[in-house]
Motif scaffolding. Structure first.
Motif, PDB file in Angstrom:
ATOM      1  N   ALA A 150      17.033   8.965   9.191  1.00  0.00           N
ATOM      2  CA  ALA A 150      16.320   8.010  10.036  1.00  0.00           C
ATOM      3  C   ALA A 150      14.812   8.247   9.985  1.00  0.00           C
ATOM      4  N   SER A 151      14.408   9.511   9.932  1.00  0.00           N
ATOM      5  CA  SER A 151      12.981   9.836   9.861  1.00  0.00           C
ATOM      6  C   SER A 151      12.360   9.349   8.561  1.00  0.00           C
ATOM      7  N   VAL A 152      13.089   9.499   7.457  1.00  0.00           N
ATOM      8  CA  VAL A 152      12.584   9.021   6.170  1.00  0.00           C
ATOM      9  C   VAL A 152      12.449   7.499   6.192  1.00  0.00           C
ATOM     10  N   ASN A 153      13.379   6.820   6.863  1.00  0.00           N
ATOM     11  CA  ASN A 153      13.235   5.370   7.030  1.00  0.00           C
ATOM     12  C   ASN A 153      11.913   5.029   7.709  1.00  0.00           C
ATOM     13  N   GLY A 154      11.580   5.796   8.733  1.00  0.00           N
ATOM     14  CA  GLY A 154      10.316   5.583   9.423  1.00  0.00           C
ATOM     15  C   GLY A 154       9.105   5.886   8.544  1.00  0.00           C
ATOM     16  N   LEU A 155       9.200   6.935   7.738  1.00  0.00           N
ATOM     17  CA  LEU A 155       8.097   7.284   6.828  1.00  0.00           C
ATOM     18  C   LEU A 155       7.886   6.205   5.767  1.00  0.00           C
ATOM     19  N   ILE A 156       8.993   5.677   5.232  1.00  0.00           N
ATOM     20  CA  ILE A 156       8.884   4.600   4.242  1.00  0.00           C
ATOM     21  C   ILE A 156       8.197   3.385   4.862  1.00  0.00           C
ATOM     22  N   PHE A 157       8.592   3.056   6.084  1.00  0.00           N
ATOM     23  CA  PHE A 157       7.950   1.925   6.758  1.00  0.00           C
ATOM     24  C   PHE A 157       6.461   2.180   6.964  1.00  0.00           C
ATOM     25  N   ALA A 158       6.109   3.403   7.368  1.00  0.00           N
ATOM     26  CA  ALA A 158       4.700   3.720   7.594  1.00  0.00           C
ATOM     27  C   ALA A 158       3.884   3.584   6.310  1.00  0.00           C
ATOM     28  N   ILE A 159       4.443   4.045   5.193  1.00  0.00           N
ATOM     29  CA  ILE A 159       3.740   3.931   3.900  1.00  0.00           C
ATOM     30  C   ILE A 159       3.544   2.468   3.522  1.00  0.00           C
ATOM     31  N   VAL A 160       4.612   1.673   3.657  1.00  0.00           N
ATOM     32  CA  VAL A 160       4.514   0.248   3.325  1.00  0.00           C
ATOM     33  C   VAL A 160       3.548  -0.455   4.274  1.00  0.00           C
ATOM     34  N   PHE A 161       3.593  -0.093   5.551  1.00  0.00           N
ATOM     35  CA  PHE A 161       2.701  -0.697   6.539  1.00  0.00           C
ATOM     36  C   PHE A 161       1.234  -0.464   6.185  1.00  0.00           C
ATOM     37  N   LEU A 162       0.955   0.695   5.618  1.00  0.00           N
ATOM     38  CA  LEU A 162      -0.423   1.017   5.252  1.00  0.00           C
ATOM     39  C   LEU A 162      -0.835   0.419   3.912  1.00  0.00           C
ATOM     40  N   PHE A 163       0.074   0.455   2.933  1.00  0.00           N
ATOM     41  CA  PHE A 163      -0.329   0.158   1.555  1.00  0.00           C
ATOM     42  C   PHE A 163       0.274  -1.117   0.972  1.00  0.00           C
ATOM     43  N   SER A 164       0.967  -1.924   1.754  1.00  0.00           N
ATOM     44  CA  SER A 164       1.490  -3.178   1.230  1.00  0.00           C
ATOM     45  C   SER A 164       0.346  -4.025   0.660  1.00  0.00           C
ATOM     46  N   PRO A 165       0.510  -4.569  -0.557  1.00  0.00           N
ATOM     47  CA  PRO A 165      -0.587  -5.303  -1.196  1.00  0.00           C
ATOM     48  C   PRO A 165      -1.068  -6.522  -0.417  1.00  0.00           C
ATOM     49  N   THR A 166      -0.183  -7.170   0.310  1.00  0.00           N
ATOM     50  CA  THR A 166      -0.572  -8.393   1.014  1.00  0.00           C
ATOM     51  C   THR A 166      -0.608  -8.243   2.536  1.00  0.00           C
ATOM     52  N   LYS A 167       0.330  -7.478   3.098  1.00  0.00           N
ATOM     53  CA  LYS A 167       0.422  -7.372   4.549  1.00  0.00           C
ATOM     54  C   LYS A 167       0.092  -5.986   5.076  1.00  0.00           C
ATOM     55  N   GLY A 168      -0.319  -5.073   4.194  1.00  0.00           N
ATOM     56  CA  GLY A 168      -0.620  -3.715   4.615  1.00  0.00           C
ATOM     57  C   GLY A 168      -1.908  -3.625   5.405  1.00  0.00           C
ATOM     58  N   LEU A 169      -1.985  -2.624   6.257  1.00  0.00           N
ATOM     59  CA  LEU A 169      -3.161  -2.451   7.110  1.00  0.00           C
ATOM     60  C   LEU A 169      -4.428  -2.238   6.279  1.00  0.00           C
ATOM     61  N   ILE A 170      -4.328  -1.409   5.239  1.00  0.00           N
ATOM     62  CA  ILE A 170      -5.503  -1.117   4.417  1.00  0.00           C
ATOM     63  C   ILE A 170      -5.954  -2.354   3.645  1.00  0.00           C
ATOM     64  N   SER A 171      -5.008  -3.089   3.060  1.00  0.00           N
ATOM     65  CA  SER A 171      -5.375  -4.289   2.302  1.00  0.00           C
ATOM     66  C   SER A 171      -6.002  -5.343   3.212  1.00  0.00           C
ATOM     67  N   LYS A 172      -5.508  -5.446   4.446  1.00  0.00           N
ATOM     68  CA  LYS A 172      -6.099  -6.392   5.396  1.00  0.00           C
ATOM     69  C   LYS A 172      -7.525  -5.987   5.754  1.00  0.00           C
ATOM     70  N   ARG A 173      -7.727  -4.691   5.961  1.00  0.00           N
ATOM     71  CA  ARG A 173      -9.080  -4.208   6.284  1.00  0.00           C
ATOM     72  C   ARG A 173     -10.036  -4.463   5.117  1.00  0.00           C
ATOM     73  N   LEU A 174      -9.565  -4.223   3.905  1.00  0.00           N
ATOM     74  CA  LEU A 174     -10.412  -4.456   2.725  1.00  0.00           C
ATOM     75  C   LEU A 174     -10.726  -5.938   2.566  1.00  0.00           C
ATOM     76  N   SER A 175      -9.753  -6.786   2.858  1.00  0.00           N
ATOM     77  CA  SER A 175      -9.981  -8.225   2.761  1.00  0.00           C
ATOM     78  C   SER A 175     -10.992  -8.695   3.794  1.00  0.00           C
ATOM     79  N   MET A 176     -10.860  -8.172   5.006  1.00  0.00           N
ATOM     80  CA  MET A 176     -11.820  -8.524   6.061  1.00  0.00           C
ATOM     81  C   MET A 176     -13.215  -8.052   5.718  1.00  0.00           C
ATOM     82  N   LYS A 177     -13.305  -6.856   5.154  1.00  0.00           N
ATOM     83  CA  LYS A 177     -14.598  -6.307   4.758  1.00  0.00           C
ATOM     84  C   LYS A 177     -15.227  -7.143   3.646  1.00  0.00           C
ATOM     85  N   LYS A 178     -14.409  -7.609   2.718  1.00  0.00           N
ATOM     86  CA  LYS A 178     -14.904  -8.425   1.614  1.00  0.00           C
ATOM     87  C   LYS A 178     -15.406  -9.760   2.125  1.00  0.00           C
TER      88      LYS A 178
END
Length: 292
Positions: free
Chosen positions: A260-288
């Motif tokens: 169950a913990s690994v499920n949460g870690l996978i979600f956290a990684i995807v949440f941060l690095f998803s190319p379209t909906k990830g937190l980092i990609s959204k921040r980079l898009s807003m900055k651009k």
């Protein structure tokens, strides 16, 4: 099959079955209903044992499906009467779960059916809990139950793919073109119920919620196509089961908790690095956008 192999197979089957079923709950914004059903099916299991005086897996699946549908029905009735959906879920699942706990202490105190086992599960015992089915040699009961439930779920998804898809994305349009929205809803709730009880031996009722929601939520952040979402959720479910097992073996901790913990870690990684909906990609898009 080796002891370790059976654990990996059963964990993977739970990951696939829960992950694919959970996709539809996420699209319908019914994630918390999975939590409710994963608890209330305990009542169905106890009632099945009291009526049949048997721990047969078929009776457990039937009992779980009936109580799971009852849970969804009561939540729907209360919500339609004007009570907020989250309040309806809270009232229904706590009441039915509490009744299940009381019945266990009254009628099933001297059998291998207890609250801790139903809630937490224990995948390490799976390879030893064997049953003989037809002409097949003895196989783990959890493996047979999860395989049967997975086949049933795949058949339902295959036969009712269009109906499940339309009712998940646009229930108003589905009703307008004649699709029985309520019937499809209860069909899905039945899938959730039997999936939950089939996963008890591997992860338990509490941790099955993570396997129902996290793989689908991770897949949701990576694609806008339902078919791809179903495939990705199954892959994430298997990955979490396998990685979780080896991490648990390495650190000598709970296997189901590690999965169950690994499920949460996978979600956290995807949440941060998803190319379209990830937190980092959204921040980079807003900055651009601001720089332009």
């Amino acid at each position: 099959m080796s002891y370790e192999g059976w654990i990996l197979i059963v964990g993977s089957l739970a990951g696939i079955t829960c992950g694919m079923t959970g996709c539809f709950l996420i699209l319908r914004k019914l994630s918390m209903l999975a939590d409710a059903i994963s608890h209330t099916v305990l009542l169905g299991i106890v009632l099945a044992f009291i009526i049949s005086q048997s721990m047969n897996g078929f009776y457990m699946l039937v009992g779980a499906a009936v109580v799971g549908l009852l849970t969804a029905f009561l939540v729907q009735i209360f919500h339609s009467s004007g009570i907020q959906e989250d309040a309806s879920i809270g009232v229904v699942f706590t009441f039915l779960f509490a009744v299940g706990v009381i019945l266990i202490t009254l009628f099933a105190d001297d059998v291998h059916l207890d609250v801790d086992h139903a809630l937490m599960g224990e995948i390490t015992f799976v390879p030893w809990d064997l049953v003989k089915w037809g002409f097949l040699s003895e196989l783990p009961k959890a493996f047979l139950m999860l395989t049967i439930v997975l086949v049933i779920n795949l058949m339902i998804i295959g036969f009712f793919y269009k109906e499940l898809k339309i009712t998940s994305f646009d229930p108003q349009m589905a009703a307008a073109i004649g699709i029985p929205v309520l019937l499809i809803h209860y069909l899905l709730m039945g899938m959730v119920s039997i999936t939950t009880v089939a996963s008890f031996d591997s992860v338990g009722a509490i941790l099955v919620v993570a396997m129902l929601i996290a793989p689908g939520a991770s897949a949701y952040l990576l694609t806008d196509r339902l078919s791809v979402m179903l495939l990705l959720s199954a892959i994430f479910g298997v990955a979490a089961a396998i990685i979780g097992y080896f991490l648990a073996s390495w650190q000598d901790v709970s296997i189901s908790g590690s999965m169950a913990s690994v499920n949460g870690l996978i979600f956290a990684i995807v949440f941060l690095f998803s190319p379209t909906k990830g937190l980092i990609s959204k921040r980079l898009s807003m900055k651009k956008i601001k720089m332009d």
